[in-house]
Design a protein around this motif. Structure first.
Motif, PDB file in Angstrom:
ATOM      1  N   PHE A  67      -9.002   0.393  -5.244  1.00  0.00           N
ATOM      2  CA  PHE A  67      -8.213   1.392  -5.888  1.00  0.00           C
ATOM      3  C   PHE A  67      -8.877   2.182  -6.913  1.00  0.00           C
ATOM      4  N   TYR A  68      -9.102   3.338  -6.862  1.00  0.00           N
ATOM      5  CA  TYR A  68      -9.704   4.384  -7.851  1.00  0.00           C
ATOM      6  C   TYR A  68      -8.774   4.839  -9.048  1.00  0.00           C
ATOM      7  N   THR A  69      -8.849   4.059 -10.191  1.00  0.00           N
ATOM      8  CA  THR A  69      -8.191   4.673 -11.141  1.00  0.00           C
ATOM      9  C   THR A  69      -8.963   5.036 -12.475  1.00  0.00           C
ATOM     10  N   VAL A  70      -8.242   5.409 -13.121  1.00  0.00           N
ATOM     11  CA  VAL A  70      -9.172   6.263 -14.470  1.00  0.00           C
ATOM     12  C   VAL A  70      -9.454   5.134 -15.268  1.00  0.00           C
ATOM     13  N   ARG A  71      -9.341   3.963 -15.055  1.00  0.00           N
ATOM     14  CA  ARG A  71      -9.428   2.610 -15.748  1.00  0.00           C
ATOM     15  C   ARG A  71     -10.530   1.836 -14.746  1.00  0.00           C
ATOM     16  N   GLY A  72     -11.147   2.226 -13.888  1.00  0.00           N
ATOM     17  CA  GLY A  72     -12.199   1.841 -12.985  1.00  0.00           C
ATOM     18  C   GLY A  72     -11.727   1.412 -11.785  1.00  0.00           C
ATOM     19  N   LEU A  73     -12.532   0.731 -11.098  1.00  0.00           N
ATOM     20  CA  LEU A  73     -12.486   0.520  -9.616  1.00  0.00           C
ATOM     21  C   LEU A  73     -11.621  -1.047  -9.796  1.00  0.00           C
ATOM     22  N   PHE A  74     -10.416  -0.917  -8.901  1.00  0.00           N
ATOM     23  CA  PHE A  74      -9.829  -2.389  -8.691  1.00  0.00           C
ATOM     24  C   PHE A  74      -9.624  -2.679  -7.390  1.00  0.00           C
ATOM     25  N   HIS A  75      -9.648  -4.143  -7.110  1.00  0.00           N
ATOM     26  CA  HIS A  75      -9.406  -4.691  -5.541  1.00  0.00           C
ATOM     27  C   HIS A  75      -8.458  -5.824  -5.365  1.00  0.00           C
ATOM     28  N   CYS A  76      -7.857  -5.861  -4.298  1.00  0.00           N
ATOM     29  CA  CYS A  76      -7.173  -7.007  -3.925  1.00  0.00           C
ATOM     30  C   CYS A  76      -7.175  -6.942  -2.374  1.00  0.00           C
ATOM     31  N   VAL A  77      -6.703  -8.207  -1.984  1.00  0.00           N
ATOM     32  CA  VAL A  77      -6.439  -8.455  -0.435  1.00  0.00           C
ATOM     33  C   VAL A  77      -5.073  -8.274  -0.173  1.00  0.00           C
ATOM     34  N   ALA A  78      -4.535  -7.275   1.102  1.00  0.00           N
ATOM     35  CA  ALA A  78      -3.174  -7.148   1.220  1.00  0.00           C
ATOM     36  C   ALA A  78      -3.333  -7.322   2.841  1.00  0.00           C
ATOM     37  N   GLN A  79      -1.870  -7.643   3.064  1.00  0.00           N
ATOM     38  CA  GLN A  79      -1.426  -7.683   4.755  1.00  0.00           C
ATOM     39  C   GLN A  79      -0.379  -6.670   4.848  1.00  0.00           C
ATOM     40  N   VAL A  80      -0.678  -6.189   5.985  1.00  0.00           N
ATOM     41  CA  VAL A  80       0.367  -5.224   6.376  1.00  0.00           C
ATOM     42  C   VAL A  80       1.954  -5.897   6.913  1.00  0.00           C
ATOM     43  N   GLU A  81       2.758  -5.279   6.135  1.00  0.00           N
ATOM     44  CA  GLU A  81       3.873  -5.989   6.328  1.00  0.00           C
ATOM     45  C   GLU A  81       5.010  -5.325   7.448  1.00  0.00           C
ATOM     46  N   SER A  82       4.912  -4.054   7.394  1.00  0.00           N
ATOM     47  CA  SER A  82       5.494  -3.193   8.432  1.00  0.00           C
ATOM     48  C   SER A  82       5.011  -1.868   8.455  1.00  0.00           C
ATOM     49  N   ARG A  83       5.232  -0.994   9.646  1.00  0.00           N
ATOM     50  CA  ARG A  83       5.084   0.455   9.705  1.00  0.00           C
ATOM     51  C   ARG A  83       6.212   1.117  10.252  1.00  0.00           C
ATOM     52  N   TYR A  84       6.284   2.253   9.653  1.00  0.00           N
ATOM     53  CA  TYR A  84       7.560   3.357   9.991  1.00  0.00           C
ATOM     54  C   TYR A  84       7.059   4.671   9.801  1.00  0.00           C
ATOM     55  N   ARG A  85       8.173   5.382  10.470  1.00  0.00           N
ATOM     56  CA  ARG A  85       8.093   6.871  10.265  1.00  0.00           C
ATOM     57  C   ARG A  85       9.217   7.310   9.516  1.00  0.00           C
ATOM     58  N   SER A  86       9.003   8.345   8.409  1.00  0.00           N
ATOM     59  CA  SER A  86      10.084   8.799   7.607  1.00  0.00           C
ATOM     60  C   SER A  86       9.791  10.249   7.361  1.00  0.00           C
ATOM     61  N   ASN A  87      10.546  11.192   7.756  1.00  0.00           N
ATOM     62  CA  ASN A  87      10.598  12.864   7.347  1.00  0.00           C
ATOM     63  C   ASN A  87       9.339  13.199   8.229  1.00  0.00           C
ATOM     64  N   GLN A  88       9.026  12.592   9.351  1.00  0.00           N
ATOM     65  CA  GLN A  88       7.915  13.171  10.137  1.00  0.00           C
ATOM     66  C   GLN A  88       6.671  12.605   9.626  1.00  0.00           C
ATOM     67  N   LEU A  89       6.700  11.707   8.614  1.00  0.00           N
ATOM     68  CA  LEU A  89       5.404  11.127   8.079  1.00  0.00           C
ATOM     69  C   LEU A  89       5.347   9.888   8.339  1.00  0.00           C
ATOM     70  N   TYR A  90       4.123   9.134   8.786  1.00  0.00           N
ATOM     71  CA  TYR A  90       4.057   7.674   8.905  1.00  0.00           C
ATOM     72  C   TYR A  90       3.625   6.840   7.572  1.00  0.00           C
ATOM     73  N   TYR A  91       4.198   5.633   7.486  1.00  0.00           N
ATOM     74  CA  TYR A  91       3.697   4.973   5.953  1.00  0.00           C
ATOM     75  C   TYR A  91       3.826   3.491   6.743  1.00  0.00           C
ATOM     76  N   ALA A  92       2.985   2.651   5.651  1.00  0.00           N
ATOM     77  CA  ALA A  92       2.906   1.265   6.033  1.00  0.00           C
ATOM     78  C   ALA A  92       3.080   0.621   4.616  1.00  0.00           C
ATOM     79  N   ASP A  93       3.997  -0.570   4.792  1.00  0.00           N
ATOM     80  CA  ASP A  93       4.169  -1.505   3.432  1.00  0.00           C
ATOM     81  C   ASP A  93       3.135  -2.370   3.589  1.00  0.00           C
ATOM     82  N   LEU A  94       2.521  -2.586   2.551  1.00  0.00           N
ATOM     83  CA  LEU A  94       1.586  -3.629   2.178  1.00  0.00           C
ATOM     84  C   LEU A  94       1.687  -4.752   1.140  1.00  0.00           C
TER      85      LEU A  94
END
Length: 226
Positions: A67-94
């Motif tokens: 993650f690029y933030t104004v406080r610097g670069l942050f890191h984590c490990v995440a797993q894809v929980e789900s993916r879906y479509r909403s208002n013609q756009l595609y998203y994923a929950d991590l």
């Protein structure tokens, strides 16, 4: 997490291929952004793109997130929980599977831009040379000039950036990484600089500028008529 992350935050993603909580550092890197923060361990992101095509994340896949933030670069490990479509756009929950921590990495996201600058060598002649910045990051910049600089030489780069409704002047001690003649040009050189001893305030101001410009560009791409 709320202190470090916000909606619209830029993310770099790499596939997680090694034993848990060890960075891979290899393979493809995808770019996305945070579109919602659902709770302290779940975020929604826009489906990343690669080469103009959408990359459909599969539930159960694990990624390194940067993650690029104004406080610097942050890191984590995440797993894809789900993916879906909403208002013609595609998203994923991590779902975060490691703590969000500050990550020290020399590489920073580079923004293509056109910004006037000047520079002066710290040793030798005292001339002020003009140039044009063609990309910039929190770690350095690339600029074109009529003068060629010796790799390893130190100079002070002077430029001005506008972010948050205000302009800020920079005078940053830098090291010349490379200086080579521009392709298909009779004159002129492309130079790469690495910032030396840059303060956190100065780096954060540059990163803030990068975020704001990139966010505006993305908005124009999504809504070209605005």
């Amino acid at each position: 997490m709320s202190i470090s992350l916000s909606v619209g935050q830029k993310i770099e993603m790499t596939r997680y291929r090694r034993t848990p909580f060890k960075l891979d550092g290899e393979g493809k890197t995808y770019v996305s952004q945070v579109t919602d923060i659902k709770d302290s361990s779940i975020i929604q992101i826009a489906m990343p793109m690669e080469g103009g095509k959408m990359v459909l994340l599969e539930p159960g896949e694990t990624y390194n997130l940067y993650f690029y933030t104004v406080r610097g670069l942050f890191h984590c490990v995440a797993q894809v929980e789900s993916r879906y479509r909403s208002n013609q756009l595609y998203y994923a929950d991590l779902v975060f599977v490691s703590e969000l921590e500050r990550y020290q990495r020399r590489q920073f996201y580079r923004l293509n831009c056109i910004v006037d600058m000047s520079c002066r060598l710290t040793e030798g002649d005292d001339a002020l040379y003009s140039g044009v910045i063609i990309d910039i990051s929190g770690g350095g910049l690339r600029f074109n000039s009529e003068k060629q600089f010796e790799p390893g030489a130190q100079l002070t780069a002077y430029f001005r950036l506008a972010a948050g409704g205000a302009e800020k002047d920079f005078a940053l001690l830098s090291r010349v990484v490379s200086s080579s003649r521009l392709v298909n040009r009779e004159s002129g050189y492309e130079n790469r600089l690495e910032f030396l001893d840059i303060t956190e305030n100065a780096r954060e101001a540059i990163v803030k500028y990068i975020f704001e410009v990139d966010r505006k560009r993305r908005k124009r791409e999504r809504n070209p008529r605005e």
